[in-house]
Design a protein around this motif. Sequence first.
Motif, PDB file in Angstrom:
ATOM      1  N   LEU A 121       0.827  -1.201   0.000  1.00  0.00           N
ATOM      2  CA  LEU A 121       0.000   0.000   0.000  1.00  0.00           C
ATOM      3  C   LEU A 121       0.864   1.256   0.000  1.00  0.00           C
ATOM      4  N   GLU A 122       1.938   1.248   0.789  1.00  0.00           N
ATOM      5  CA  GLU A 122       2.841   2.402   0.823  1.00  0.00           C
ATOM      6  C   GLU A 122       3.517   2.592  -0.533  1.00  0.00           C
ATOM      7  N   THR A 123       3.919   1.497  -1.159  1.00  0.00           N
ATOM      8  CA  THR A 123       4.547   1.580  -2.479  1.00  0.00           C
ATOM      9  C   THR A 123       3.562   2.109  -3.505  1.00  0.00           C
ATOM     10  N   ALA A 124       2.322   1.648  -3.446  1.00  0.00           N
ATOM     11  CA  ALA A 124       1.297   2.130  -4.379  1.00  0.00           C
ATOM     12  C   ALA A 124       1.041   3.621  -4.176  1.00  0.00           C
TER      13      ALA A 124
ATOM     14  N   TYR B 279       1.537   6.487  -6.996  1.00  0.00           N
ATOM     15  CA  TYR B 279       0.495   7.438  -7.408  1.00  0.00           C
ATOM     16  C   TYR B 279       0.964   8.885  -7.257  1.00  0.00           C
ATOM     17  N   LYS B 280       1.730   9.180  -6.214  1.00  0.00           N
ATOM     18  CA  LYS B 280       2.256  10.537  -6.038  1.00  0.00           C
ATOM     19  C   LYS B 280       3.206  10.894  -7.178  1.00  0.00           C
ATOM     20  N   HIS B 281       4.082   9.953  -7.524  1.00  0.00           N
ATOM     21  CA  HIS B 281       5.001  10.188  -8.647  1.00  0.00           C
ATOM     22  C   HIS B 281       4.224  10.337  -9.953  1.00  0.00           C
ATOM     23  N   LEU B 282       3.206   9.537 -10.124  1.00  0.00           N
ATOM     24  CA  LEU B 282       2.385   9.612 -11.331  1.00  0.00           C
ATOM     25  C   LEU B 282       1.699  10.966 -11.433  1.00  0.00           C
TER      26      LEU B 282
END
Length: 170
Positions: free
Chosen positions: A103-106, A110-113
Amino acid sequence: MAVTDESIIRPLELQGIAQLYSTTQGGFDRIKELKKLNHSIVINFLELLDILIKSPSSPKREKKLEDLNLLFINIHHLINELRPHQARETLRVMMERQKQQRLETADKLYKHLDRVVAILQSCSSSLQMATRQQDGSFEQMEVDESKNHNEDDEFSRKDEIMCSALEEIS
């Protein structure tokens, strides 16, 4: 798929060993039984010491050693029965950690995206503005060239051809 009704740990009776605790009680508590067995081990050990002090070659010594051996086997069996529960709990904790990490990686992804999308939108709008400014300067050049329609007519036609060729390339 074969279904087995065999338990993970064989009961002591099937191994030919006396079971010193009762599992048929309504509220079987392994921890309470482990404490009772541990207490019995301590008492039997003290009795064995007493026998060894008074008469080391007594036949009671062998009987006490057998009793201690049986107590240790029973306590070991109870501990082994707890292992599947411990393994399930360990797996549950590991899976929870993995879920949290995913979840943290996702979230980071999403923030980078979102940042990449914002950068692309910014670049797109900058490119559109630059294109509009270039189009305006080309129109201004055409108006200026029509005013100076004298001897530069041949050069302005070449400029016009070069500009349109550059526009087609980009």
